[in-house]
Design a protein around this motif. Structure first.
Motif, PDB file in Angstrom:
ATOM      1  N   VAL A 390     126.968 -22.973   4.473  1.00 11.82           N
ATOM      2  CA  VAL A 390     127.426 -21.871   3.621  1.00 11.82           C
ATOM      3  C   VAL A 390     126.253 -21.276   2.853  1.00 11.82           C
ATOM      4  N   SER A 391     125.429 -22.148   2.271  1.00 13.55           N
ATOM      5  CA  SER A 391     124.258 -21.674   1.534  1.00 13.55           C
ATOM      6  C   SER A 391     123.335 -20.855   2.425  1.00 13.55           C
ATOM      7  N   LEU A 392     123.076 -21.352   3.639  1.00 14.67           N
ATOM      8  CA  LEU A 392     122.203 -20.649   4.568  1.00 14.67           C
ATOM      9  C   LEU A 392     122.774 -19.298   4.960  1.00 14.67           C
ATOM     10  N   MET A 393     124.080 -19.238   5.263  1.00 16.34           N
ATOM     11  CA  MET A 393     124.675 -17.978   5.697  1.00 16.34           C
ATOM     12  C   MET A 393     124.720 -16.967   4.567  1.00 16.34           C
ATOM     13  N   GLN A 394     125.029 -17.403   3.355  1.00 14.81           N
ATOM     14  CA  GLN A 394     125.068 -16.460   2.243  1.00 14.81           C
ATOM     15  C   GLN A 394     123.681 -15.912   1.943  1.00 14.81           C
ATOM     16  N   TRP A 395     122.673 -16.767   2.001  1.00 10.37           N
ATOM     17  CA  TRP A 395     121.302 -16.290   1.785  1.00 10.37           C
ATOM     18  C   TRP A 395     120.885 -15.343   2.909  1.00 10.37           C
ATOM     19  N   THR A 396     121.177 -15.695   4.153  1.00  9.62           N
ATOM     20  CA  THR A 396     120.775 -14.885   5.295  1.00  9.62           C
ATOM     21  C   THR A 396     121.447 -13.520   5.281  1.00  9.62           C
ATOM     22  N   THR A 397     122.729 -13.485   4.943  1.00 10.25           N
ATOM     23  CA  THR A 397     123.415 -12.192   4.892  1.00 10.25           C
ATOM     24  C   THR A 397     122.871 -11.335   3.752  1.00 10.25           C
ATOM     25  N   GLY A 398     122.450 -11.969   2.655  1.00 13.10           N
ATOM     26  CA  GLY A 398     121.812 -11.208   1.579  1.00 13.10           C
ATOM     27  C   GLY A 398     120.507 -10.587   2.018  1.00 13.10           C
ATOM     28  N   VAL A 399     119.714 -11.350   2.766  1.00 10.04           N
ATOM     29  CA  VAL A 399     118.443 -10.817   3.306  1.00 10.04           C
ATOM     30  C   VAL A 399     118.731  -9.662   4.266  1.00 10.04           C
ATOM     31  N   ALA A 400     119.739  -9.840   5.120  1.00 11.25           N
ATOM     32  CA  ALA A 400     120.089  -8.795   6.079  1.00 11.25           C
ATOM     33  C   ALA A 400     120.533  -7.519   5.376  1.00 11.25           C
ATOM     34  N   ALA A 401     121.343  -7.669   4.318  1.00 16.11           N
ATOM     35  CA  ALA A 401     121.805  -6.495   3.581  1.00 16.11           C
ATOM     36  C   ALA A 401     120.647  -5.782   2.895  1.00 16.11           C
ATOM     37  N   SER A 402     119.722  -6.525   2.309  1.00 16.71           N
ATOM     38  CA  SER A 402     118.545  -5.902   1.670  1.00 16.71           C
ATOM     39  C   SER A 402     117.686  -5.193   2.699  1.00 16.71           C
ATOM     40  N   ALA A 404     118.736  -3.873   5.464  1.00 15.07           N
ATOM     41  CA  ALA A 404     119.466  -2.673   5.875  1.00 15.07           C
ATOM     42  C   ALA A 404     119.300  -1.549   4.854  1.00 15.07           C
ATOM     43  N   VAL A 405     119.391  -1.888   3.582  1.00 16.63           N
ATOM     44  CA  VAL A 405     119.223  -0.874   2.538  1.00 16.63           C
ATOM     45  C   VAL A 405     117.818  -0.280   2.601  1.00 16.63           C
ATOM     46  N   ALA A 406     116.823  -1.134   2.802  1.00 12.33           N
ATOM     47  CA  ALA A 406     115.441  -0.655   2.863  1.00 12.33           C
ATOM     48  C   ALA A 406     115.197   0.244   4.061  1.00 12.33           C
ATOM     49  N   HIS A 407     115.975   0.094   5.110  1.00 13.33           N
ATOM     50  CA  HIS A 407     115.783   0.884   6.326  1.00 13.33           C
ATOM     51  C   HIS A 407     116.872   1.945   6.502  1.00 13.33           C
ATOM     52  N   GLY A 408     117.591   2.237   5.446  1.00 19.57           N
ATOM     53  CA  GLY A 408     118.561   3.314   5.487  1.00 19.57           C
ATOM     54  C   GLY A 408     119.808   3.040   6.311  1.00 19.57           C
ATOM     55  N   THR A 409     120.142   1.766   6.484  1.00 23.07           N
ATOM     56  CA  THR A 409     121.335   1.381   7.248  1.00 23.07           C
ATOM     57  C   THR A 409     122.401   0.841   6.299  1.00 23.07           C
ATOM     58  N   GLU A 410     123.637   1.043   6.668  1.00 22.44           N
ATOM     59  CA  GLU A 410     124.719   0.548   5.824  1.00 22.44           C
ATOM     60  C   GLU A 410     124.654  -0.978   5.718  1.00 22.44           C
ATOM     61  N   PRO A 411     124.599  -1.553   4.499  1.00 22.04           N
ATOM     62  CA  PRO A 411     124.359  -2.995   4.345  1.00 22.04           C
ATOM     63  C   PRO A 411     125.463  -3.871   4.922  1.00 22.04           C
TER      64      PRO A 411
END
Length: 444
Positions: A390-402, A404-411
């Motif tokens: 759970v910890s790994l997935m929540q951290w990984t999805t946070g990285v993915a969302a950030s 996406a935001v940096a590259h203009g994609t919907e998080p």
């Protein structure tokens, strides 16, 4: 008078009139020594487990207000949510050793004040780093909650009742997740996110007091010879770690760990972190409306384990069911990623709540995959893998969302594709790596 002594027939008949309703209720909780007081003790311990469930799922309703208050990035949000599960997961082995050495009552009473302190710190947090420290303290404080319930059941209830009593405890603990739906949303809208942590801290204090008042572990019968040898065999953290190592020598352990890291994690990552933000930011739902969806998903998730417990096919089919359900969940997340429909983002989480109970099949699979002498260690390893996952997935999805935001994609597209990908990867590893040869249904 010994409270655990079996009542004499005359006493039992004399107690019938004033306690008829109570006796009928407690008959289900029959204690191995004949005392109905075990039911009250178990309910007291389950209250701490319910608080643990509430703390692990506050993110769905708190993510949006916390982001607005502290200006958090999606990556910081993922780290905040994952900190609880990381602290919870790494402490499982230590808490198991503590329960073996000092008992359920002393372990919970010693650890749970850390959850209270963490909740108070989060309620007063002046910055993000204080919030992280509070989450870590809550995770450590809640670490023995579920383990204490299962050990108490195993020690003090008939063995034939273990599955039923464990399921009952899971249902009672589900009330904690119910609180973090609509009730928490209403509280945050009426006051603030700080009030949410403050109320949970108050409930945690009440739970500690109830455990202190009600829980008394009866002495277990000990063979004199084994008691004399006890000092030499006493459990320690180093010994517990050594006992886990033989599990890794068995070829099917790695595949089970890969699957365990993603199956439960997907449900908690959605329900405990991203459900509120996606409904609020993508579709404009209010916090209370998002809480209503979370509440329905939670109720579905509470029903699901019992359904899968009854439908468990046993044998080799159990593993196929596990993989099939995980792949179905991955398809649900992929659909949520690639569409922007409010009907999809409301309907699929509820449907996934009904599907999520398949993760309980892992416990039956683990129980039949290892020799009886290794079952306890295998269950401990499974729990660690699930919560660290759970910890790994929540951290990984946070990285993915950030990213996406940096590259203009919907998080949220990045978040859901990441969850779908991790589910697919864990299931593929379970498929291609060696699996245990389990007996057919009668031995499952």
């Amino acid at each position: 008078m010994n409270p655990n002594a079996a009542p004499k027939p005359a006493q039992r008949s004399g107690d019938t009139a004033p306690r008829s309703r109570t006796s009928r209720f407690f008959r289900f909780f029959r204690f191995s020594h004949g005392s109905a007081s075990a039911a009250a003790m178990l309910v007291a311990l389950a209250s701490a487990f319910a608080l643990s469930q509430a703390f692990r799922t506050v993110g769905a309703m708190m993510a949006t207000p916390l982001t607005g208050y502290f200006g958090l990035t999606p990556q910081q949000l993922g780290i905040w949510a994952g900190t609880f599960h990381f602290a919870f997961g790494i402490m499982q082995l230590a808490m198991g050793v503590s329960i073996d050495m000092f008992g359920v009552r002393r372990t919970v009473l010693t650890a749970f004040p850390l959850a209270v302190a963490g909740a108070v710190l989060c309620a007063m947090a002046p910055n993000y780093h204080a919030l992280l420290l509070g989450q870590a303290l809550i995770g450590v404080g809640c670490a023995p909650a579920f383990l204490a319930c299962t050990v108490f059941i195993a020690r003090h209830f008939d063995a034939s009742r273990f599955t039923a009593m464990s399921g009952l405890v899971m249902s009672m603990a589900g009330l904690g997740i119910v609180f973090t739906g609509t009730p928490l949303a209403l509280l945050i809208e009426a006051a603030s996110w700080r009030a949410g942590y403050a109320v949970l801290a108050g409930f945690a204090v009440l739970s500690w007091l109830v455990i202190f008042w009600r829980v008394r572990e009866p002495a277990r019968a000990v063979d004199p010879e084994s008691a004399q040898a006890a000092p030499a065999e006493r459990q320690s953290l180093r010994k517990a770690v050594r006992e886990l190592l033989p599990l890794f020598a068995m070829p099917h352990t790695l595949g089970l760990i890969c699957f365990a890291c993603v199956s439960y994690a997907a449900f908690i990552t959605l329900r405990g972190l991203w459900l509120g933000p996606v409904l609020h930011d993508r579709h404009g739902l209010s916090l209370v409306s998002s809480g209503n969806v979370a509440l329905v998903m939670t109720v579905a998730g509470m029903i699901s384990p019992a359904l899968f417990g009854r439908m468990d096919p046993g044998g080799a089919r159990r593993a196929r069911w596990m993989m099939g359900c995980a792949l179905a969940a991955a398809l649900m997340f992929a659909t949520m990623a690639l569409t922007h429909s409010s009907a999809v983002d409301i309907g699929l989480p509820i449907a996934y709540g009904l599907l999520s109970g398949y993760s309980v099949l892992q416990y039956a699979y683990t129980k039949t995959s290892y020799p009886a002498a290794m079952t306890g260690r295998a269950m401990a390893l499974l729990n660690m893998a699930m919560f660290l996952g759970v910890s790994l997935m929540q951290w990984t999805t946070g990285v993915a969302a950030s990213w996406a935001v940096a590259h203009g994609t919907e998080p949220f597209r990045a978040v859901f594709l990441t969850i779908a990908g991790m589910l697919a990867a864990g299931t593929f590893a379970f498929l291609v790596l060696p699996r245990a040869h389990v007996p057919a249904r009668p031995g499952a």
